[in-house]
Design a protein around this motif. Structure first.
Motif, PDB file in Angstrom:
ATOM      1  N   ARG A   1      43.252  45.143  38.733  1.00 41.93           N
ATOM      2  CA  ARG A   1      44.104  44.590  37.672  1.00 41.93           C
ATOM      3  C   ARG A   1      45.378  45.398  37.461  1.00 41.93           C
ATOM      4  NH1 ARG A   1      41.974  45.276  31.770  1.00 41.93           N
ATOM      5  NH2 ARG A   1      42.795  47.343  32.268  1.00 41.93           N
ATOM      6  N   ASP A   2      45.245  46.699  37.309  1.00 42.49           N
ATOM      7  CA  ASP A   2      46.415  47.527  37.013  1.00 42.49           C
ATOM      8  C   ASP A   2      47.389  47.564  38.184  1.00 42.49           C
ATOM      9  OD1 ASP A   2      45.305  48.028  34.540  1.00 42.49           O
ATOM     10  OD2 ASP A   2      44.503  49.990  35.095  1.00 42.49           O
TER      11      ASP A   2
ATOM     12  N   SER B   1      49.058  44.147  38.512  1.00 36.30           N
ATOM     13  CA  SER B   1      49.994  43.962  37.409  1.00 36.30           C
ATOM     14  C   SER B   1      51.317  44.678  37.670  1.00 36.30           C
ATOM     15  CB  SER B   1      49.376  44.484  36.108  1.00 36.30           C
ATOM     16  OG  SER B   1      50.296  44.406  35.047  1.00 36.30           O
TER      17      SER B   1
ATOM     18  N   LEU C   1      53.414  42.692  40.041  1.00 39.13           N
ATOM     19  CA  LEU C   1      53.916  41.429  39.482  1.00 39.13           C
ATOM     20  C   LEU C   1      55.056  41.627  38.494  1.00 39.13           C
ATOM     21  CD1 LEU C   1      50.517  39.619  38.728  1.00 39.13           C
ATOM     22  CD2 LEU C   1      51.939  39.437  40.784  1.00 39.13           C
ATOM     23  N   ALA C   2      55.080  42.773  37.836  1.00 39.43           N
ATOM     24  CA  ALA C   2      56.065  43.022  36.778  1.00 39.43           C
ATOM     25  C   ALA C   2      57.497  42.831  37.268  1.00 39.43           C
ATOM     26  CB  ALA C   2      55.883  44.441  36.239  1.00 39.43           C
TER      27      ALA C   2
ATOM     28  N   THR D   1      40.219  38.685  36.168  1.00 38.69           N
ATOM     29  CA  THR D   1      41.056  39.802  36.613  1.00 38.69           C
ATOM     30  C   THR D   1      42.472  39.326  36.922  1.00 38.69           C
ATOM     31  OG1 THR D   1      39.143  40.955  37.545  1.00 38.69           O
ATOM     32  CG2 THR D   1      41.308  41.644  38.328  1.00 38.69           C
TER      33      THR D   1
ATOM     34  N   ALA E   1      45.795  40.515  34.911  1.00 35.76           N
ATOM     35  CA  ALA E   1      46.893  41.187  35.618  1.00 35.76           C
ATOM     36  C   ALA E   1      48.228  40.502  35.339  1.00 35.76           C
ATOM     37  CB  ALA E   1      46.614  41.201  37.121  1.00 35.76           C
ATOM     38  N   VAL E   2      48.226  39.179  35.351  1.00 31.16           N
ATOM     39  CA  VAL E   2      49.467  38.444  35.084  1.00 31.16           C
ATOM     40  C   VAL E   2      49.937  38.710  33.661  1.00 31.16           C
ATOM     41  CG1 VAL E   2      50.557  36.178  34.957  1.00 31.16           C
ATOM     42  CG2 VAL E   2      48.914  36.646  36.772  1.00 31.16           C
ATOM     43  N   LYS E   3      49.028  38.626  32.703  1.00 26.85           N
ATOM     44  CA  LYS E   3      49.420  38.864  31.309  1.00 26.85           C
ATOM     45  C   LYS E   3      49.903  40.291  31.101  1.00 26.85           C
ATOM     46  CE  LYS E   3      45.579  37.041  29.543  1.00 26.85           C
ATOM     47  NZ  LYS E   3      44.612  36.553  28.499  1.00 26.85           N
ATOM     48  N   GLN E   4      49.225  41.240  31.714  1.00 30.31           N
ATOM     49  CA  GLN E   4      49.600  42.652  31.579  1.00 30.31           C
ATOM     50  C   GLN E   4      50.976  42.922  32.181  1.00 30.31           C
ATOM     51  OE1 GLN E   4      46.393  45.493  32.394  1.00 30.31           O
ATOM     52  NE2 GLN E   4      47.836  46.768  33.533  1.00 30.31           N
ATOM     53  N   SER E   5      51.339  42.139  33.208  1.00 26.42           N
ATOM     54  CA  SER E   5      52.627  42.346  33.892  1.00 26.42           C
ATOM     55  C   SER E   5      53.824  41.947  33.040  1.00 26.42           C
ATOM     56  CB  SER E   5      52.664  41.545  35.193  1.00 26.42           C
ATOM     57  OG  SER E   5      52.870  40.158  34.938  1.00 26.42           O
TER      58      SER E   5
ATOM     59  N   TYR F   1      53.173  31.132  35.356  1.00 25.70           N
ATOM     60  CA  TYR F   1      52.090  31.345  36.323  1.00 25.70           C
ATOM     61  C   TYR F   1      51.678  30.004  36.928  1.00 25.70           C
ATOM     62  CZ  TYR F   1      47.519  33.017  38.071  1.00 25.70           C
ATOM     63  OH  TYR F   1      46.439  33.345  38.842  1.00 25.70           O
TER      64      TYR F   1
END
Length: 203
Positions: A53-54, A57, A60-61, A79, A83-87, A92
């Motif tokens: 995930r990290d 991410s 993707l950022a 996951t 990852a997308v949301k965290q980025s 999407y």
């Protein structure tokens, strides 16, 4: 646009990479084996793990949109979404499957006795992924299901769009080429018409 494409060397992902660069988009191709990504203008190959995930991410950022073209049975929906949301990327687009499309009211393609058993696990996981997306409020998502048969073919640009029902032609066939599928998805990327919706494409 600056697009992150997860699974850029796969059956659909490779067609999307071609279509995106054909239209002048910059693409970060996120794959397990970057050396397999074809060299080309606007293409940047990066090694990524869909279960990290990290790490994912971070890759993707900074992009305008993320397109996911990975098998549902070879990834984890929670996951990927995390990852997308965290980025920080909100747009999407997901390469979906046909199995969750309806063939009759309340009857999905993968519920029919004709559905090939070999694809059942992937199809059901695709349906579960769509259900997760439908509950998602942080992302501007779109899920594009192909017709029942998707295979290599011509880039014609001539096809029909639908929503949650399987598209069939006058002869009862449900098909789309991978090349035309890529057109439909990139069209949606450029001119969003199915925000927080699933739609389908076929002849």
């Amino acid at each position: 646009m600056n697009i992150a494409l997860i699974g850029a060397t796969g059956f659909i992902g490779s067609r999307l990479l071609t279509e995106l660069t054909r239209r002048g988009h910059k693409v970060t191709a996120i794959v397990r084996n970057p050396e397999k990504v074809p060299a080309g203008a606007g293409i940047s190959a990066r090694k990524g793990d869909v279960f990290d995930r990290d790490g994912l991410s971070a890759l993707l950022a900074g992009h305008d949109a993320v397109i996911s073209a990975v098998h549902f049975s070879a990834s984890d929906a929670a996951t990927l979404l995390a990852a997308v949301k965290q980025s920080g990327v909100t747009r999407y687009l997901v390469v979906g499957g046909a199995g969750s499309l309806e063939v009759a009211p309340g009857v999905k393609l993968f519920d029919t006795k004709e559905f090939p058993a070999i694809y059942l696990d992937e199809a059901r996981k695709g349906g579960a992924f769509l259900d997760l997306l439908k509950a998602e409020t942080a992302l501007d998502w779109t899920f594009l299901s192909p017709s029942a048969l998707i295979q290599p073919g011509e880039r014609t640009g001539k096809f029909r769009l639908g929503k949650d029902q399987l598209l069939v032609d006058a002869n009862g066939n449900s098909a789309i080429s991978a090349e035309d599928y890529a057109i439909a998805l990139v069209d949606e990327l450029e001119k969003p018409a199915h925000s927080r919706q699933r739609f389908t494409v076929g002849y």
